[in-house]
Every structure is written in C-alpha cells, then in structure tokens.
Design an enzyme around this catalytic site. Sequence first.
Site, PDB file in Angstrom:
ATOM      1  N   LYS A  30       1.058  -1.198  -0.082  1.00  0.00           N
ATOM      2  CA  LYS A  30       0.501   0.108  -0.021  1.00  0.00           C
ATOM      3  C   LYS A  30       0.877   0.706   0.043  1.00  0.00           C
ATOM      4  O   LYS A  30       1.947   1.351   0.284  1.00  0.00           O
ATOM      5  CB  LYS A  30      -1.375   0.214   1.456  1.00  0.00           C
ATOM      6  CG  LYS A  30      -1.613   1.003   1.670  1.00  0.00           C
ATOM      7  CD  LYS A  30      -2.359   0.953   2.852  1.00  0.00           C
ATOM      8  CE  LYS A  30      -3.139   2.563   3.433  1.00  0.00           C
ATOM      9  NZ  LYS A  30      -2.435   3.093   3.336  1.00  0.00           N
ATOM     10  N   LYS A  43       5.619   9.100  -8.009  1.00  0.00           N
ATOM     11  CA  LYS A  43       6.185  10.683  -6.585  1.00  0.00           C
ATOM     12  C   LYS A  43       7.625  10.422  -7.136  1.00  0.00           C
ATOM     13  O   LYS A  43       8.088  11.155  -6.392  1.00  0.00           O
ATOM     14  CB  LYS A  43       5.962  10.777  -5.659  1.00  0.00           C
ATOM     15  CG  LYS A  43       6.328   9.107  -4.637  1.00  0.00           C
ATOM     16  CD  LYS A  43       5.030   9.640  -3.278  1.00  0.00           C
ATOM     17  CE  LYS A  43       5.549   8.283  -1.988  1.00  0.00           C
ATOM     18  NZ  LYS A  43       5.236   7.686  -2.119  1.00  0.00           N
ATOM     19  N   ASP A  57      -1.401  -0.669  -4.945  1.00  0.00           N
ATOM     20  CA  ASP A  57      -2.357  -1.174  -5.353  1.00  0.00           C
ATOM     21  C   ASP A  57      -2.127  -1.484  -6.820  1.00  0.00           C
ATOM     22  O   ASP A  57      -1.702  -0.861  -7.331  1.00  0.00           O
ATOM     23  CB  ASP A  57      -3.389  -0.621  -4.716  1.00  0.00           C
ATOM     24  CG  ASP A  57      -4.271  -1.770  -4.286  1.00  0.00           C
ATOM     25  OD1 ASP A  57      -4.716  -3.185  -5.269  1.00  0.00           O
ATOM     26  OD2 ASP A  57      -5.498  -1.568  -3.322  1.00  0.00           O
ATOM     27  N   LYS A 108       7.162   0.766   1.530  1.00  0.00           N
ATOM     28  CA  LYS A 108       8.333   0.256   0.085  1.00  0.00           C
ATOM     29  C   LYS A 108       9.363   0.273   0.145  1.00  0.00           C
ATOM     30  O   LYS A 108      10.446  -0.369  -0.273  1.00  0.00           O
ATOM     31  CB  LYS A 108       6.701  -0.304  -1.128  1.00  0.00           C
ATOM     32  CG  LYS A 108       6.055  -0.494  -1.252  1.00  0.00           C
ATOM     33  CD  LYS A 108       4.782  -0.622  -2.224  1.00  0.00           C
ATOM     34  CE  LYS A 108       4.855   0.052  -2.612  1.00  0.00           C
ATOM     35  NZ  LYS A 108       3.958   1.536  -1.740  1.00  0.00           N
TER      36      LYS A 108
END
Lengths: 727, 430
Positions: A8, A39, A126, A13
């Site tokens: 998510k 981003k 996702d 991550k």
Amino acid sequence: MKIAIYGKGGIGKSTISANLAAALSLSGKRVLQIGCDPKHDSTRLLLGGRKITTALDYMKEVPVARQRLDGVLHQGFNNIVCAEAGGPEPGVGCAGRGILSTFALFERLGLDMERFDVIIYDVLGDVVCGGFAVPLRKGFADRVYVVTSEEFMSIYAANNILKGVKNYDGEEHRLAGLVLNSRGDSEDRTPVERFAEKVALPVVRTVPRSDRFRQAEIMEKTVVEAFPDSPEARVFHGFARSVMENTTFYPAFSLDEDFLEQTIFMGREPDPAIEIPAREAPETPVETVADLATGATPVFLSKSMMTREPLHGCAFAGALATTTQVVDAITVAHGPRSCTHIAFQAIFSAGLRLHTQKQMLVPNQLAPAVISSDMDENTVIYGGNDTLARTLETAVEKKPGALFLLTTCPAGVIGDDPDAAVREIRARYPDLPVIPITTDGNLRGDYMQGVLNASMEGAAALMDPTVQARPDRVNVIAEKNIAYNAEDNFNTITDILGQMDIRINCRFVRNTRVKDLKAFLRGGLNLPAYTDYFGRIMADFLKERFDSPTASLPFPVGFTESKLWIREIAAFFNKEEKGEAIIEIFQARYETLIATHRNALKDKRLMIITYVHNVDWIVEAAFDLGMVVSKVCILNYSQDNRFTTRYPGRFQVETDYPPHQRDTDLKRLRPDILVGNYTPKTLPFPVHVDTIPMCPDVGFYGGIAFARRWASLVKSPVNEGWKNDGI
Amino acid sequence: MEFDCQPIPPDSFTGAIMAVEGITDAAVLLNGPTGCKFYHGSISESLLSRAAYLDPLYYSEEFYFGQPRVPATYLDDYDYVFGATQKLEKILPVVAEKGHSLIVIVNSPGAALIGDDLERFIKNACLPVPCLAIENTGFSDAFATGFQDAVIQVIKQVDPTPGTSPTPRVNLMGLSIFHHHWQGNLNELTLLLNACGIEVNTVLCAGTTMARMENLATAGCNLVIHQEYADKLALFLKERFHLPTLVPSVGAPMGFEATEAWITEVCENFDLDPAPGMAIIKKARNRSHEVLNRFNSLTGLPKGATFALVADASIALPLVTWLYTYLGMVPVAVKFVETVDCFADALTAFLHRIDCADALNADIVAATPDIVLGSQADISRQRLAGYPFAGIDISLPAASHIHVVEKSFMGAQGTLYLIEKIINGLFRKM
C-alpha cells in the site's frame, strides 16, 4: 533475479526496497532498482537525496535520436543503479500508462537486464490498473514480496495485490512471502498472522519500528548505509540473504472482502454464506523462471518518432495496412471497433480506388483479413485479456498461415498484456506463427512506425534465415501500400526485370504469402520501391538482421533513373548486355516524346512546391523539354527528410519551405506553370497550376508523361470560368 | 484459410462525431491522436462540405494537420501519461476563433481513459462561443448510440425554448450525414412534406444549423426516418419538451408503397390531405411503368431476379417488401446492420409469408444474387467471389463515384433512381 516489492502507498516499500538494495549490493551483488511510483522517491535514499531525471521527463525533454540509457540510469550507493519511472501529478493523466512507457523506453534503449544480479521493482501501493501490474508480467519480476503493516487498509491492499498476482501467475508461482513493516511493538500482529495463514504465505521478514529509520532519512541515506552495524541493518542483511537463498514460491490466494473483515480483523468464524477460497498446499519448491527480456531492440524509428514531431496517424493503422498484405494471415486487432474501422477504411479506400480507376481487384485491400476484439466498456474497466484470448481463438479456427496481433491506444492505456495471450495460443498451437507487433495505437508511434514494426517484427519474423539465395531472383521491398499505383508500378518493374530474365521472389510486405516470406532469402538482391526514409530503414534492417543486400537505387522514375537502375541490376546479375539492349529500345521512344512537346514548352518557367523529396524525375523532363526550373520548394513531410538531386546548381532549392512564402516567390519568379501536390486556394496572380502525385508512375516515361499534359495546359485559359461560381 | 472477411462498421465514436459535424455551424474538437482525426476530418468534409478549398497548406496551422475539419490535440504517449492540459489550453482559443456557433470537445476512446477534466478546461478558457464536452462516446457501442447520445447532449446545451407554430411543422429524426445520399433523401422528403403543407423545422442532425436546433421545440411533432437513430432521442424529446414522435409503421420511405404509406401517416397525424404528395408519387409511378414495361417486355426482368440486402432494419423492411411486391424480385440473403425489433420482426414475418425465410442471415456469397444492395464493402466482398452480379451502394462506404447531381433512395425520385440502378445492373449482367 528480479524482485517486485508491492504494498500500500505509504507503507514503507521504498525504504524497504532501498535498504534491501543496499544490503544486496554490500553482499557483492550488482543491483538495479527501478521506482515505479509517480512520486519518484524510491531511490532517494540510495542517491543521497539527489533528485534525478525520471524516465518520463527524459522522454519528454530529449529527442528520441539523442536518448541514451545514462540519461535515465543513475549511480547510487555502492554502485547501485537507480531509475525512476516518474509520472503525472495526482488527478491528471494516467500513471499506470507511465510505467508501461518507462519499460518500453528501457527496452528501446537496450537496457541489458543481464548486467545485474538483482533487479528490484518498487511498485506503487495497489495493483490499480494494468500499468502497475507490468512488473508482474512474464519477463519482469520472477519473485514478489508484499509489504504490509498490522493495519486494516494495509492488509486490505495486500489482499488486492494477491488478486493481481493471481491474475498474472500461470503455471509457475512467484510469491515469496509477506514483509511486515511493523508500526511498533505494541501493535497487535494477530491480523497479519491470520492473514498470512489464510493466504498460505509466510511472513518472511519483520522490520521493526525504529527511530533509526527517521535519523537515516534525515541523513538521506538508508539505514544499511547510515548505521551499518545497527540491529535494523542486520535485519536487511538477513533479508538479503534469505532473498538470495529462497527457492520456495507460493500460489497467490486472495480472500473475499467480507471474509477478510470478519475473520482477520474481527476474529470471528467465517460466515457460512461466504465462500472461502480453496487453498492449495505450497508447491514443491521451483526454480525461478528465467524467462528474461530479450535485450536490446534495434532502434528503427520513424522520422516523426526520431524528431518528436507530432505523430501522423497511428502505429496500429500502419501495422494493419502492412500485416493485411500477407494474404493468408489473419490480423487480430485488440481494441474498440472504431480503431479497426478507421484503419480498415484506409485499406479499403485504396482497394476501392484501384478497382474503380484501374479495374483491378486486390482481395486483401477490398476485404482485409482482420478481426476486431470489439473492446467494450467492461473490457476497458476490467481488462481485456480474456476478450483477446477469445478473439485469437476465433482467428485460429479459421486456419490462417500466420496470426498477427495488433493493439490499440485503449488496450495500451489499460495495460493489457497481449504477450500472455500470445504465449497461451502458441502453447496450444505450436505450429502456427503467432506474432504480436508493437503498436498500442499511437502510444508506440505514428503510422510509419507501425509500418516499420509490422515489417520488422511481423513479416520478418516469418523469414527462414537458413534459406540460401537462388540465381536471378530479387525481392521487392518498401512499396507503399496506400499508393494507388503500387500495382501498376510493380507490373512495370516486373516487366523490365522479365526482359533480363530476373524473377521476383517476394514482396516485402505487399500482396504476399507466408511461404513467400519464409523463403525471402531466396532473393539475392532487394529492390527498394523508394529510397525515402522508409526504404532506407528497410534496407538497413535487412542488411543488419539477415545480411541481405539492397540495391542503392529505388524504382526509377524518368529516363535517367531508369537507365541507371537497369544498369545497377544488370551489373549485379552479370546481365549488362541485356540491360543495354532494353535501354536502347526505350531511348528512341523517349526522344520522340520529347521532340513532340518541346516546341510548346521550351523556355516555359516551372516552379515546384511539393512534399516529395525526390523531384529529379520531373526536373529531368522539364530540362529535356527546354523548360526553365525557377525554383523547387520542398515542404516538411512526415515521411522523409533527405532532399537529393542530380542537378545541383541548376535551380533554386529551398527545403523545409514555409508555405506562407509562396506568394512572394511567385511574384518574384513569375512561373508559367506552378506544380504541386494540391491546387492552392488563392494565388497572387493567374498562373497555370498542375498537380503531381506523391508517388509517381515508375519507368522511363514517368516524368515525360507530364509533357503532354503541360503542353495542353499552357494553351488553356489561365482562369477557368467555374472558379467564379463559388459562394 | 477459411476466413470470411467481413466489413468493420463504425461504432459510437464515429456516430458522435458525425452527429456534431452534421450541424453546419458546429465543430468537433477532438481530444485524441491524429490517427482518429484524419479519417473523421476527411469523411465529414466529404459528406457535408464546408470548405471552399482542400489545399492542405491552407490548413497548416497547429491542430488542423492540413484538413479543414476536426482539429485535434494530437495526443501522444506522453499526453496519455501526463494528461493533455497544455494542448487543450492552447487549442480551445484557436478553434473558438473560427466562427463556429458551438464547439464540442470529443474524447477519443484512448483519451476517455485518462480522465482529463474537460469541463474545467472549458470553464477556464472563458470562450466567446458555447462549448460542451463529450468525455466518453462509448467503446464499440453502436454508431446509432453514439450519434443519439451526442445529439441529446447538444440539445441539452442549446436548451431550446418551447413554443408553437401556426403551420404544421415537423422535426425530422434519425437521419445523419453518414447516411448515403442524405442530402438528396432530405430534399425528396421535404418536397413531399411541403407539397402537403408540412414544414420541415429541424433535422436532427443532418445539415441543420444551431439556430434550427434552438428552434426545435416549436415543431408539432418529430417524424422518424430511421428508427434505429431516433429511438433514444424520441424518448428524450418527449420527456424534455413533451414533443410527440411519429414513427411511420412502414419504416423509411423507400419504394412507392412505403413512401405513400409514410406521407399518408404523416398527413393523418396533422389532419391534412396527402393528395398533393400522392400526386408526386403517382407521376413517378407512371414513369416507372413506362420504363419497366419496355425493359420487361424485352427481358422478362426484373421479375424473378434475385437480390441480397445488407441494411438497417428501417431500410430493409420497405426495400425487401417493395423489391418483391413491386418488381417481382426474390430475396436470397437479407442481413441487418442495426435493428429495431418492430421492423426486424415485420420483415421476418414477411419473409416467412413469401416462403423466403431462408434468406434471413443467409451467406450472400453462397446465395449468388443477381443484385446486391449494401455498402460498397459488402459489394466488393461479393465481387471477389467472382460471380456476375450488379451492386447498388445504398450505404457507406459508397463506391468511388463522384456524384454531381444529387441522388436519393427515398421518396418518388429515390424510388426511380433505385429502378434505374436495378434495371441497368441487370441489363449489364445479361
């Protein structure tokens, strides 16, 4: 090894990916990390906070011809190579499409994945659309880790990601496990443990909450770099070891949402009404599938693509116009019906014109063998792979000699994976050539790019490289399928070659068959219909890929070109005597034609404004008729960029001609005849105007054919009465 | 290979563009790639010409790409990723300067997926001309769906003022510029209606103007030509303006009987005498008899000649009926392009009655008809089969014939034109 790390948004991550990359590099591995989040901060900690040009920005700013891998790959901590896909601001555009474009860029620039021991894809939260699922496709990630925390939304996202993995997994599995990025020791880990149990995945690593991550971030470093001896760094070194040693992969199971909520978070027994997904035991450990990308694709780009000009037409239409020239093949067009209708109309119109004007029936232009997948609203939302598979199956039932697959913009935007459908069909019908062609509407280029791709990836894929050249056989290449005189020109050429006992082996790619393409290399020499940009690229490609030589001269137009062309072919096949005999026959007739019209046209001034970059055929005729060529103005044209002439200095030339300069030039030069590809709207004074074709008729009389026309033109009134009848 | 190559008909995307381009002073601004632009720019200009010249240099400014119609944002890969903001901001004022009365931004299928906020661009552009956005024309939906949806959106934008007319007045519905010989058909029907004292108010949307669109609520009723292209629209106009719609039971006015029935039903609706219209048809019937009498006495034809037809149901019903009952021709293959149940069912029943039920959806090539009526794509496919036959292009794509004199398939002259095509086709085939 290619690792995709999903989770998510905001779950950590990028921190985990960067630390894993750092730990792997310190263990001696060559690592590439690709951030797949708009981003574009995946690699920030590996680059000491340095901002790098994202792949998408680079594509926009740098012309294709100047694009290099080092523009998008950057060296980070311990020689880790870093790249960021980038993407749009929230709320605009399509970030998923951006990932697809980034991978296409890497492929085009020839990024050699084999250079790296480990490639890490850090992918946005996702699996929201096909673009974000690119790393899950075959040839990309061969193992997948899903990052989650103890929180509901994070586990919910992890469950969705498993759905995505399931969709892309075939016989082989790639899930390596969950990574728990803990929110703190006080957090209840029960939901994660329950989730892991229900989806039959291990939690392979738990990353503890620690202030050292924040401190390292302030230093713009990974924990592995900033605090190498810390317990947190040791977690990642251990993770790196387990990643490298792991050989166990799991099938992807996802949970029903109600089941997820009740059982995982509320700790209830599942509602009997809710169907619990069947679970399979983990398979026997399997080796990672090493179905790696094929490496560098030769860069054969259309002029518009090279120069970043506006794209004229779409690659899909260009490719369809080419693949439908293989008469015993079927082309499957994956997209909405409108796309196929538009491309179909272009092919059909050319066929219809041939029939109307020349009573010539060309079956593959009047009834091209194409099936549209008719992508509908549901397909667009839920993905079109099933629709595509069904359409391919329908095509196979028709028993074609080959099957081509083209995709449209919508298929490209939603990120359908046509390769997966192709693999499936190939596995079931191993004897049928099934060939996907890079198009995605205009996402992968303009009309000309589609023609190039269909020729090189499509028709050329059918060629048998072991075939040997046979005597006195040639191939014809780079014909223009939308030119209404293509068949006439081919017949003229066939006739001249026949007089030298030379046979045509294969037309690449026009009105041909699979078996002819397979035996393409029986032709010892390729004859280009045009040596414009398209013709030159085709010649380069055939030389590079098959070492197949191409004549230097195109199909000739006008006397001199015809003479030189015959001599070149005759010399190649040692038939000089026959060649000269042919020239002699045509010369006598040509001179008669010149003599007939010379008096009417002598000293008349000719001005030419045209998109065509080779005008020698018409200039030669003008000179032979004693005319004066005042100026040749070459307009910018999406399909060529090289003006050449055999008559340097004999007339004014202006390339990249600005149309608004026309009236000034006309007033200055006062031509008797203005020749162009279209009749202009208004002119500053009355002048005889004539049009010349974009693709002239080939042969000795191609230029002089206009002499007769001009001789009567100069006798006609300079202004016709009907022109006064406009509203 | 066992492939039967079928024509690929247009879908709702083309339908939407044709609806707007059918309004002479409205313009489509395509938010999409040039691949979607060139075809629509070319075909809209060929079907309803607005430009005096075709020299591409005259239209060399950005967004037009050498064509007078359907300017486009020429989206490329980068625009799909980052959105078309800059191009949209730039193109809107350029198109607004052209003097159109309405600009309709239409997203291409690909552009519809990236979700550019077109309404915001329109609002921010502060244009001196009305502008509306059609963000999604559908994916592979029927041409008629895209067409009607676009017409409805235009009407909503125009927001016509309700009113009345002292004279009987109808809006013609279900006719697009994508119908072959639409102008000639319109002229024929207008002639018949005018003869009976009925005025044509607005044609939704073929060759109409924005002023006419604003006026559409003053009609006494809507009169349908092709029901496939008018069913949704009729519901909308009923709901919005309480405008009733008359759907003549015979389908489109093709062939003498259907034309007579059509004008009679319309006149009954207004309590008018159809005699003036019938007189026009009677005159054409006399001419028809004169020609057919000679042809038949020499050849025995057209009686017994076979035909295949590929058409919308509103055309198929009257045409098959007329070809059979009036000319004595026998249907061997009949296929619908777009259908409405009432006409399709009626035709199916008719085919059963005349013992030709096998013709429905029969393979045209295998049926080896003497005459094929359909698009030129259908006719070409038949031509490739090698059997002798005559083709009559009643829908698009049409044959590459440059028509100088306006032709019609409808009304009295339209029926004579069909007879001319049929007997000459049969004559050549003999």
